[in-house]
Write an enzyme that holds these catalytic residues in place. Structure first.
Site, PDB file in Angstrom:
ATOM      1  CG  HIS A 171       6.465 -70.881   4.845  1.00 45.10           C
ATOM      2  ND1 HIS A 171       5.966 -70.598   6.175  1.00 45.10           N
ATOM      3  CD2 HIS A 171       5.369 -70.862   4.038  1.00 45.10           C
ATOM      4  CE1 HIS A 171       4.638 -70.630   6.067  1.00 45.10           C
ATOM      5  NE2 HIS A 171       4.277 -70.727   4.562  1.00 45.10           N
ATOM      6  CD  GLU A 183       8.125 -73.986   8.284  1.00 42.15           C
ATOM      7  OE1 GLU A 183       8.531 -74.409   9.379  1.00 42.15           O
ATOM      8  OE2 GLU A 183       8.129 -72.677   8.055  1.00 42.15           O
ATOM      9  CG  HIS A 233       7.996 -67.092  14.031  1.00 37.75           C
ATOM     10  ND1 HIS A 233       7.653 -67.234  12.526  1.00 37.75           N
ATOM     11  CD2 HIS A 233       7.922 -65.638  14.275  1.00 37.75           C
ATOM     12  CE1 HIS A 233       7.161 -65.892  12.071  1.00 37.75           C
ATOM     13  NE2 HIS A 233       7.610 -65.113  12.985  1.00 37.75           N
TER      14      HIS A 233
END
Length: 253
Positions: free
Chosen positions: A43, A73, A205
């Site tokens: 990310h 991401e 997450h």
């Protein structure tokens, strides 16, 4: 079986804290794949606090050579700046297997909420179309822990997404507090809603060896989990091979 994509952002954090090239993000990703991980996630953020554009290019080459998924991401609305060409520009250059759109701002320490699909539909639709034209599977970060989040998930299909990624931070917090069952039920409801709308479902997450098994037992239908922070931390004590092996055992049930 649910597949495991390892997020190697934390390796880049450690490297950047000292400068130079060590530890190597590519070497760490290679070790994860050698140990049996099914893919790699990163990310990159506009401030280059961890993963940089050059890491994205190098990891794209690695995953393409290994024939595994590369999941990129990012916030598609964040403007480009020095060292960061923008999320769609990165995707156009590396053509990741999966592009996961996340509505995080520069000041956020980490991603902490999903899209409001009703409010954001008009803005998201052309971005989803552009990414799919590049050959990317498109996943949108989504909330499952609120009624509005669950109620809005079906709208992700209306904007053309292939999947949603459920933000599992609230589940991890509830599990640690001994309230995992009630929260997992909300995630199971969100997953059913997504699947009824024709969407695949990912999750990520704060998932860890401690809470992942319970999550998957109670939230059937998860196609992929993206795990980074906990996995890299666990690997400091257990080693990458042993840590990946533990996750694969959990995923295989």
């Amino acid at each position: 079986m649910t597949v495991l994509s390892v997020n190697v952002n934390k390796i880049a954090v450690l490297r950047n804290s000292r400068g130079g090239d060590e530890p190597s993000v590519v070497a760490a990703a290679t070790a994860c794949l050698d140990a049996g991980a099914h893919g790699i996630t990163v990310h990159p953020r506009p401030d280059a606090r961890h993963i940089r554009a050059d890491d994205v290019f190098a990891l794209s080459e690695l995953t393409r050579a290994r024939g595994v998924e590369f999941n990129l991401e990012g916030n598609p609305f964040a403007p480009p700046r020095a060292g960061y060409p923008g999320f769609l520009a990165l995707c156009e250059q590396v053509r990741p297997a999966q592009a996961t759109l996340v509505p995080d701002g520069d000041a956020q320490l980490t991603s902490d909420h999903g899209f409001d699909f009703v409010r954001d539909a008009q803005s998201l639709r052309p971005l989803v179309d552009a990414l799919k034209a590049m050959g990317c599977r498109v996943s949108l970060f989504a909330d499952a822990h609120t009624p509005s989040g669950r109620n809005g998930i079906a709208h992700a299909a209306a904007v053309g997404a292939d999947r949603v990624e459920l933000y599992t931070g609230p589940y991890a917090e509830a599990f640690a507090a001994g309230e995992g069952e009630a929260m997992a039920a909300q995630f199971a409801d969100a997953t059913r809603r997504a699947m009824d709308a024709g969407l695949g479902v990912n999750a990520g997450h704060d998932l860890s060896q401690a809470n992942l098994g319970f999550f998957l037992e109670n939230v059937p239908g998860i196609l992929e989990v993206s795990i980074g922070h906990a996995l890299i931390g666990e690997a400091l004590y257990q080693g990458i091979d042993a840590t990946i092996a533990s996750y694969l055992r959990i995923l295989s049930g």
